[in-house]
Motif scaffolding. Structure first.
Motif, PDB file in Angstrom:
ATOM      1  N   ASP A 168      84.679  35.651  72.683  1.00 11.76           N
ATOM      2  CA  ASP A 168      83.233  35.870  72.124  1.00 11.76           C
ATOM      3  C   ASP A 168      82.899  37.365  71.783  1.00 11.76           C
ATOM      4  OD1 ASP A 168      82.900  33.309  73.569  1.00 11.76           O
ATOM      5  OD2 ASP A 168      82.524  34.096  75.431  1.00 11.76           O
ATOM      6  N   VAL A 169      83.622  38.548  72.309  1.00 13.03           N
ATOM      7  CA  VAL A 169      83.429  39.551  71.777  1.00 13.03           C
ATOM      8  C   VAL A 169      83.272  39.698  70.219  1.00 13.03           C
ATOM      9  CG1 VAL A 169      85.917  40.445  71.688  1.00 13.03           C
ATOM     10  CG2 VAL A 169      84.009  41.935  72.248  1.00 13.03           C
ATOM     11  N   HIS A 170      84.406  38.918  69.727  1.00 14.33           N
ATOM     12  CA  HIS A 170      84.173  39.105  68.156  1.00 14.33           C
ATOM     13  C   HIS A 170      82.997  38.427  67.471  1.00 14.33           C
ATOM     14  CE1 HIS A 170      88.147  40.703  68.686  1.00 14.33           C
ATOM     15  NE2 HIS A 170      88.566  39.548  69.213  1.00 14.33           N
ATOM     16  N   SER A 171      82.746  37.161  68.006  1.00 14.22           N
ATOM     17  CA  SER A 171      81.593  36.351  67.332  1.00 14.22           C
ATOM     18  C   SER A 171      80.370  37.353  67.823  1.00 14.22           C
ATOM     19  CB  SER A 171      81.467  35.055  67.776  1.00 14.22           C
ATOM     20  OG  SER A 171      81.262  35.046  69.106  1.00 14.22           O
ATOM     21  N   ILE A 172      80.182  37.866  68.898  1.00 14.87           N
ATOM     22  CA  ILE A 172      79.058  38.427  69.329  1.00 14.87           C
ATOM     23  C   ILE A 172      78.952  39.949  68.597  1.00 14.87           C
ATOM     24  CG2 ILE A 172      78.067  39.978  71.403  1.00 14.87           C
ATOM     25  CD1 ILE A 172      78.855  37.508  73.093  1.00 14.87           C
ATOM     26  N   LYS A 173      79.786  40.499  68.312  1.00 12.01           N
ATOM     27  CA  LYS A 173      79.923  41.721  67.507  1.00 12.01           C
ATOM     28  C   LYS A 173      79.308  41.310  65.889  1.00 12.01           C
ATOM     29  CE  LYS A 173      82.919  45.088  68.273  1.00 12.01           C
ATOM     30  NZ  LYS A 173      84.200  45.779  68.623  1.00 12.01           N
TER      31      LYS A 173
END
Ligand SMILES: NC(=O)c1ccc[n+]([C@@H]2O[C@H](COP(=O)([O-])OP(=O)(O)OC[C@H]3O[C@@H](n4cnc5c(N)ncnc54)[C@H](OP(=O)(O)O)[C@@H]3O)[C@@H](O)[C@H]2O)c1
Length: 306
Positions: A168-173
């Protein structure tokens, strides 16, 4: 517990949960051995703890049985966590059985096992349920061979809040979204690994008899995907949206990133069902404070999502 008589051995000591346990035990003045793969990494992680004289390192892996057999001697308690993602489904139970058998034979009186809420909710259904159920069955069998001498406590946590660091951290960023294949209203029960560490520290530092043969399910907060999106938006100060993929697209996307069929199938199954039966506020009795909320966790880790 008397720190002069007790010595605790912590496997996976450089991981999320293991490192919290090492810090918690040393803070209580308990002699602790951290089983690590990389001594330099451990020295960097535990600079303050090393100064206390209560921490020593043993370098080994799940395969170095001779190292473990020698190192466990003189210990009274064992925290057992096996990170076996990407290995064959029977690997976790084989490693745990081997380590637990040796530990009990060498005089360890209490083993605290890190299992999963899937065991409570699904038993062997789904590959993660199978992996942890098979491991638990072997541990219970070993403990029950000599119940007077062998104590077992099992922690069964729900979904780790730290899982957000994986995908999630990648798609949120990158695009302010996180994706799965559950409905926006589908719930998932979350737990902060700090709460798991603190629960293990309490069990490992209190009398063996007090916690003997308890299974502690652990879930702090049940949140739907849209509730999680709202908390992300509130804490990060920008709109974060949950995007539901079809099961087929989710399956293709995650297998495409290298995860095996069994794991992705499992996650597809639970995306609409949740990992825990209920939340477990009663864990506050053991750790002496309420379980941490997702919002608290996110506030502490917000920088990673900016
Ligand atoms: N994620 C979830 O939602 C969830 C939910 C319930 C249960 N669980 C269970 O929680 C466990 C993972 O806990 P965690 O997040 O604390 O793990 P983690 O942070 O990924 O840490 C894994 C630890 O295991 C060590 N390790 C990996 N392979 C090893 C090997 N071959 N020999 C010796 N040590 C090895 C790692 O050492 P290095 O530091 O050297 O890499 C690290 O210390 C798994 O058993 C998982 O099934 C997870």
């Amino acid at each position: 517990m008397s720190s002069s008589k007790e010595r605790v051995f912590v496997t996976a000591a450089s991981g999320n949960i293991g490192s919290g346990i090492v810090r918690g035990l040393v803070k209580k003045g308990i002699d602790t051995t951290a089983y690590v793969r990389d001594e330099q990494k451990a020295e960097d992680m535990f600079k303050d703890e090393m100064k206390t004289g209560h921490l020593k390192f043993v370098v080994g892996t799940y395969s170095s049985i001779d190292v473990f057999t020698k190192a466990i001697q003189g210990h009274t308690r064992l925290f057992l966590l096996v990170a076996a993602a990407g290995t064959k489904p029977t690997a976790m139970s084989e490693i745990k059985e081997t380590f637990a058998k040796i530990a009990f034979e060498q005089g360890v009186r209490q083993i605290v096992d890190l299992s999963s809420a899937f065991v409570t909710s699904y038993g062997r259904k789904g590959i993660i349920g199978y992996i942890h159920t098979a491991a638990e069955e072997k541990l219970w069998k070993l403990a029950d061979e000599n119940p007077e001498q062998r104590s077992l406590v099992v922690l069964r946590p729900g979904s780790f809040m730290s899982n957000h660091f994986m995908h999630d951290v990648h798609s949120i960023k990158d695009s302010n979204i996180f994706v799965s294949c559950g409905l926006p209203s589908s719930p998932m029960t979350w737990i902060d690994t700090k709460d798991i560490s603190d629960c293990a520290v309490a069990v490992l530092s209190e009398s063996v008899e007090k916690h003997d043969r308890n299974v502690y399910d652990m879930g702090a907060e049940k949140l739907s995907n849209e509730q999680r999106a709202a908390i992300f938006s509130k804490v990060l100060g920008r709109s974060i949206v949950y995007k539901q993929l079809s099961m087929e697209d989710f399956y293709k996307k995650v297998t495409g990133s290298g995860m095996s069929h069994s794991f992705v199938y499992h996650f597809t199954m639970v995306a609409s069902k949740d990992i825990c039966e209920t939340t477990t506020p009663e864990i506050a009795i053991i750790i002496g404070r309420p379980l941490r909320t997702f919002e608290e966790w996110l506030r502490q880790n917000a920088k990673a999502f900016e």
